[in-house]
Scaffold this motif. Sequence first.
Motif, short mmCIF file in Angstrom:
data_model
loop_
_atom_site.label_atom_id
_atom_site.label_comp_id
_atom_site.label_asym_id
_atom_site.label_seq_id
_atom_site.Cartn_x
_atom_site.Cartn_y
_atom_site.Cartn_z
N LYS A 178 0.85 -1.21 0.00
CA LYS A 178 0.00 0.00 0.00
C LYS A 178 0.87 1.25 0.00
N MET A 179 0.55 2.16 -0.88
CA MET A 179 1.28 3.43 -0.90
C MET A 179 0.31 4.59 -1.06
N ALA A 180 0.59 5.68 -0.36
CA ALA A 180 -0.19 6.90 -0.54
C ALA A 180 0.61 7.82 -1.46
N ILE A 189 8.97 13.26 1.41
CA ILE A 189 10.10 14.15 1.15
C ILE A 189 11.28 13.63 1.95
N ARG A 190 12.42 13.45 1.31
CA ARG A 190 13.61 12.99 2.05
C ARG A 190 13.91 13.96 3.17
N GLY A 191 14.03 13.42 4.37
CA GLY A 191 14.36 14.26 5.53
C GLY A 191 13.16 15.04 6.04
N GLU A 225 12.82 7.49 9.42
CA GLU A 225 12.34 8.80 8.94
C GLU A 225 11.04 9.22 9.61
N ASP A 226 10.10 8.26 9.73
CA ASP A 226 8.74 8.60 10.16
C ASP A 226 8.48 8.29 11.63
N ASP A 227 9.25 7.40 12.24
CA ASP A 227 8.98 6.89 13.59
C ASP A 227 7.49 6.53 13.73
N ASP A 248 15.28 -4.38 8.75
CA ASP A 248 16.39 -3.52 9.17
C ASP A 248 17.67 -4.34 9.26
N PRO A 249 18.27 -4.67 8.10
CA PRO A 249 19.41 -5.59 8.09
C PRO A 249 20.58 -5.13 8.94
N ASN A 250 20.79 -3.82 9.00
CA ASN A 250 21.97 -3.30 9.74
C ASN A 250 21.60 -2.77 11.11
N GLY A 324 5.70 0.40 2.90
CA GLY A 324 6.77 1.28 2.45
C GLY A 324 8.10 1.02 3.09
N GLY A 325 9.00 1.92 2.73
CA GLY A 325 8.89 3.06 1.80
C GLY A 325 9.23 2.69 0.37
N ALA A 326 9.85 3.66 -0.30
CA ALA A 326 10.08 3.53 -1.74
C ALA A 326 10.99 2.34 -2.09
N1 LIG Z 1 3.42 7.63 1.09
C1 LIG Z 1 3.59 6.41 1.55
O1 LIG Z 1 2.73 5.54 1.37
C2 LIG Z 1 4.82 6.09 2.33
C3 LIG Z 1 4.85 4.90 3.08
C4 LIG Z 1 6.01 4.60 3.79
C5 LIG Z 1 7.09 5.46 3.72
N2 LIG Z 1 7.01 6.60 2.99
C6 LIG Z 1 8.16 7.51 2.90
O2 LIG Z 1 9.21 6.82 2.29
C7 LIG Z 1 10.45 7.30 2.81
C8 LIG Z 1 11.32 6.14 3.21
O3 LIG Z 1 11.58 5.36 2.06
P1 LIG Z 1 12.99 4.69 1.85
O4 LIG Z 1 13.03 4.17 0.50
O5 LIG Z 1 14.03 5.66 2.29
O6 LIG Z 1 13.03 3.59 2.98
P2 LIG Z 1 12.38 2.13 3.11
O7 LIG Z 1 12.03 1.60 1.80
O8 LIG Z 1 11.35 2.20 4.17
O9 LIG Z 1 13.60 1.34 3.74
C9 LIG Z 1 14.71 1.08 2.94
C10 LIG Z 1 15.74 0.33 3.77
O10 LIG Z 1 15.26 -0.96 4.09
C11 LIG Z 1 16.34 -1.85 4.15
N3 LIG Z 1 16.12 -3.01 3.30
C12 LIG Z 1 16.22 -4.30 3.71
N4 LIG Z 1 15.98 -5.14 2.74
C13 LIG Z 1 15.69 -4.42 1.66
C14 LIG Z 1 15.36 -4.79 0.35
N5 LIG Z 1 15.25 -6.05 -0.05
N6 LIG Z 1 15.13 -3.80 -0.52
C15 LIG Z 1 15.21 -2.52 -0.14
N7 LIG Z 1 15.53 -2.12 1.10
C16 LIG Z 1 15.78 -3.07 2.00
C17 LIG Z 1 17.59 -1.09 3.74
O11 LIG Z 1 18.26 -0.75 4.93
P3 LIG Z 1 19.86 -0.60 4.94
O12 LIG Z 1 20.12 0.62 4.13
O13 LIG Z 1 20.22 -0.48 6.36
O14 LIG Z 1 20.39 -1.84 4.27
C18 LIG Z 1 17.01 0.11 3.04
O15 LIG Z 1 17.84 1.24 3.14
C19 LIG Z 1 10.12 8.21 3.98
O16 LIG Z 1 10.26 9.53 3.58
C20 LIG Z 1 8.67 7.91 4.26
O17 LIG Z 1 8.00 9.03 4.77
C21 LIG Z 1 5.90 6.92 2.29
#
Ligand SMILES: NC(=O)c1ccc[n+]([C@@H]2O[C@H](COP(=O)([O-])OP(=O)(O)OC[C@H]3O[C@@H](n4cnc5c(N)ncnc54)[C@H](OP(=O)(O)O)[C@@H]3O)[C@@H](O)[C@H]2O)c1
Length: 390
Positions: A178-180, A189-191, A225-227, A248-250, A324-326
């Motif tokens: 699900k994504m909004a 937005i990053r950050g 990012e979102d807590d 959260d692999p790391n 999420g996220g992206a």
């Molecule tokens: N609008 C929406 O529906 C929605 C929903 C959720 C989040 N968001 C936004 O999305 C942003 C965060 O997105 P994001 O892309 O930075 O973070 P993310 O997708 O939530 O997390 C990415 C992290 O997950 C870990 N990971 C583990 N296995 C993975 C795999 N197979 N593929 C990809 N990542 C994997 C990695 O951590 P490591 O780097 O430690 O390896 C990677 O950096 C925030 O700004 C948030 O507000 C929006």
Amino acid sequence: MTTDAAPVANGASGASAFAPERPEDRWFMAAAIRYAMRHVGRTGTNPSVATLIVRNDGEGPRIVGRGVTALGGRPHAEAGALAEAGELARGATAYVTLEPCAHHGRTPPCAEALVRAGIARVVSAAADPDPRVDGKGHQMLMAGGVAVTRRVMEREAARTIEGYLTRHRRGRPGVTLKMALSRDGRIGIRGGGQVKITGPVSDAQTHLVRARHDAILVGAGTALEDDPRLDCRLPGMAGRSPARIILDPNLRTSPEMTVARTARSVPTMIATFETSDPQRQAALAEAGVTFVACVADPASGRVALPELLEDLAATGITSILVEGGANIAASFLADGLVDRLILVEGAVEIGEAGIVPPLDVAAARSRYRLLRQDVFGADTWFDFACEEIV
Ligand SMILES: NC(=O)c1ccc[n+]([C@@H]2O[C@H](COP(=O)([O-])OP(=O)(O)OC[C@H]3O[C@@H](n4cnc5c(N)ncnc54)[C@H](OP(=O)(O)O)[C@@H]3O)[C@@H](O)[C@H]2O)c1
């Protein structure tokens, strides 16, 4: 695939073929399907199934017994409905959203219980892929002299047990992504922390979707990012919050974050590499967090998702809502691990600097089958079937 295409010749009634559908069958099956929704996401590895027992003594049909799979998965729906109907079950019709079970476990098979109770006719919807059932439930009923009508609203009923079907057929939980999306197609937005994209009606709908899944999964990026709280906040439904999984692999999640601080009230798992910081693991474990060890995909170095999903299925998780996220969304889509895709388009604009999702509504429309489109306030909710299981 069911094996009951050629039913056995059977006992008391001598019937040897499936009975035809009657006009009222769809009304009662639709009611049974709605009733089955009540425990979706709360029956563990068993599907949430409903049974309605209906009799007609000349004044029109009336429901005399109803049952839904109990929390945790047992007893099955048939037991509750038969208990409520008592002697009124004799000569009645039972509507069941899934073929009644045929195997002996801690309790006798439901098909046998229906025969013993004197049910005259069983109308079933979805087929059960469990090899211990798969047609044998119908055969047992017919051998006991019960008329059987099958596949009434089969597709609609199967939709309520998608996770169960996926687990049986693919060896992993069913996955909903699900994504909004903002009006200009961004997800954040990053950050910028959590960005409000959708309104209260679709937010409530999201919480309902959460309640119907066994677990919610997000990546470390979103957690940091979102807590987020990742719980169900509908009035009176806090107890329906699914488990939370942070990929959260790391091990970047800290014990001060909301998911860790509330891990004693909502089960919280972190999927992490075995090499991740043992001290941090200990501190999170102290807060009530549990861990799932995961392995790296040799090509990308990221968590290998098919293996992780297999391990999660082994812990009894049947359905996962990926929020999420992206990056996480992109990985699940690239690996073909998304069965249902929900996109909610809000009225908010984020602008060029926003995070671009791995796919937008137009791309989803061209790739997947749109099941539903709803308008919730200023938002539009799209529900797509990606990997077809039903
Ligand atoms: N609008 C929406 O529906 C929605 C929903 C959720 C989040 N968001 C936004 O999305 C942003 C965060 O997105 P994001 O892309 O930075 O973070 P993310 O997708 O939530 O997390 C990415 C992290 O997950 C870990 N990971 C583990 N296995 C993975 C795999 N197979 N593929 C990809 N990542 C994997 C990695 O951590 P490591 O780097 O430690 O390896 C990677 O950096 C925030 O700004 C948030 O507000 C929006």
